[in-house]
Motif scaffolding. Structure first.
Motif, PDB file in Angstrom:
ATOM      1  N   UNK A 172      -4.735   0.961   6.739  1.00  0.00           N
ATOM      2  CA  UNK A 172      -5.983   1.678   6.472  1.00  0.00           C
ATOM      3  C   UNK A 172      -6.989   1.461   7.609  1.00  0.00           C
ATOM      4  N   UNK A 173      -7.478   2.570   8.143  1.00  0.00           N
ATOM      5  CA  UNK A 173      -8.484   2.524   9.193  1.00  0.00           C
ATOM      6  C   UNK A 173      -9.767   3.171   8.673  1.00  0.00           C
ATOM      7  N   UNK A 174     -10.775   3.214   9.498  1.00  0.00           N
ATOM      8  CA  UNK A 174     -12.085   3.698   9.026  1.00  0.00           C
ATOM      9  C   UNK A 174     -12.062   5.168   8.631  1.00  0.00           C
ATOM     10  N   UNK A 175     -11.243   5.965   9.318  1.00  0.00           N
ATOM     11  CA  UNK A 175     -11.242   7.410   9.039  1.00  0.00           C
ATOM     12  C   UNK A 175      -9.893   7.955   8.582  1.00  0.00           C
ATOM     13  N   UNK A 176      -8.859   7.118   8.558  1.00  0.00           N
ATOM     14  CA  UNK A 176      -7.553   7.629   8.142  1.00  0.00           C
ATOM     15  C   UNK A 176      -6.655   6.477   7.695  1.00  0.00           C
ATOM     16  N   UNK A 177      -5.555   6.860   7.092  1.00  0.00           N
ATOM     17  CA  UNK A 177      -4.533   5.904   6.682  1.00  0.00           C
ATOM     18  C   UNK A 177      -3.243   6.223   7.432  1.00  0.00           C
ATOM     19  N   UNK A 178      -2.626   5.211   8.003  1.00  0.00           N
ATOM     20  CA  UNK A 178      -1.342   5.374   8.677  1.00  0.00           C
ATOM     21  C   UNK A 178      -0.238   4.907   7.725  1.00  0.00           C
ATOM     22  N   UNK A 179       0.786   5.741   7.571  1.00  0.00           N
ATOM     23  CA  UNK A 179       1.913   5.398   6.716  1.00  0.00           C
ATOM     24  C   UNK A 179       3.180   5.365   7.571  1.00  0.00           C
ATOM     25  N   UNK A 180       3.870   4.234   7.563  1.00  0.00           N
ATOM     26  CA  UNK A 180       5.121   4.082   8.295  1.00  0.00           C
ATOM     27  C   UNK A 180       6.225   3.792   7.286  1.00  0.00           C
ATOM     28  N   UNK A 181       7.371   4.437   7.456  1.00  0.00           N
ATOM     29  CA  UNK A 181       8.457   4.206   6.513  1.00  0.00           C
ATOM     30  C   UNK A 181       9.792   4.150   7.244  1.00  0.00           C
ATOM     31  N   UNK A 182      10.747   3.537   6.589  1.00  0.00           N
ATOM     32  CA  UNK A 182      12.062   3.316   7.183  1.00  0.00           C
ATOM     33  C   UNK A 182      12.934   4.559   7.114  1.00  0.00           C
ATOM     34  N   UNK A 183      13.615   4.834   8.213  1.00  0.00           N
ATOM     35  CA  UNK A 183      14.653   5.867   8.260  1.00  0.00           C
ATOM     36  C   UNK A 183      15.922   5.212   8.785  1.00  0.00           C
ATOM     37  N   UNK A 184      16.912   5.108   7.920  1.00  0.00           N
ATOM     38  CA  UNK A 184      18.186   4.509   8.310  1.00  0.00           C
ATOM     39  C   UNK A 184      19.219   5.600   8.531  1.00  0.00           C
ATOM     40  N   UNK A 185      20.064   5.393   9.519  1.00  0.00           N
ATOM     41  CA  UNK A 185      21.171   6.313   9.771  1.00  0.00           C
ATOM     42  C   UNK A 185      22.463   5.508   9.823  1.00  0.00           C
TER      43      UNK A 185
END
Length: 211
Positions: A172-185
């Protein structure tokens, strides 16, 4: 029977894209892991509603066509569970001459959560996987029987020795939220320099997909 192969794991951070991990099947296989970034400008809620749904296919039977004679399409979900997460699993069967069924179960359990059919020389991506640690089973074979939900010819059964870990990170930042998620291959066939191992198991040790 001992599985052949080992496999290497790469981890990289790709801005605006994804994390990829390559795993293999009963030979030398690969897994690639990465994190995908998404940015949300609204801070009213931590997570937007994202739901992936697939209709379970019921194969119609007639006097001229029985379930045992029908070959499901790639992406047919034999078993499905709610998929409202962010994580992704890509399963590659391109180098095999036989069809596959891939199954995700909770860690330490053979209760199938997701089971998807993948034809030979093809691949499929499962979206919406919830965070958690899972086990991956797969079977290769011919002549799928939808009644018993098994291959009835040339069937082999494999289990990945290492669990698959899916994770979503919110920043969470002041003006936005960053979402990171796992991608497995993962690959279901032998590769040079593979970085994971699978174990050949018996049919009795394989998860039961019957209703």
């Amino acid at each position: 029977m001992k599985s052949k192969g080992g496999k290497y794991v790469k981890e990289k951070l790709i801005l605006f894209i994804a994390v990829i991990v390559f795993f293999g099947g009963s030979k030398l296989i690969n897994i690639t892991r990465a994190f995908t970034h998404h940015y949300i400008t609204s801070l009213n809620g931590l997570k937007p509603t994202i739901i992936f749904t697939n209709t379970l296919i019921t194969i119609a039977q007639s006097s001229n066509l029985t379930a045992s004679k029908i070959r499901p399409e790639t992406g047919t979900f034999i078993k499905d569970s709610p998929r409202d997460g962010y994580c992704i699993l890509t399963i590659k069967n391109q180098l095999n001459n036989t069809d596959a069924i891939a199954i995700l179960t909770p860690l330490g359990s053979k209760n199938p959560l997701i089971a998807v059919y993948i034809r030979s020389r093809d691949s499929f991506t499962i979206k919406g996987i919830r965070d958690g640690t899972y086990e991956l089973y797969f079977s290769l074979g011919e002549e799928w029987d939808d009644k018993i939900r098994r291959f009835t010819k040339k069937a082999i059964y494999e289990h990945f020795e290492d669990p698959l870990i899916f994770e979503t990170i919110y920043e969470k930042y002041s003006t936005y939220i960053s979402i990171k998620y796992t991608h497995l291959e993962v690959t279901l066939y032998e590769v040079i320099g593979g970085n994971t191992k699978t174990k050949r198991i018996s049919e009795k040790e394989f998860p039961d997909l019957r209703p």
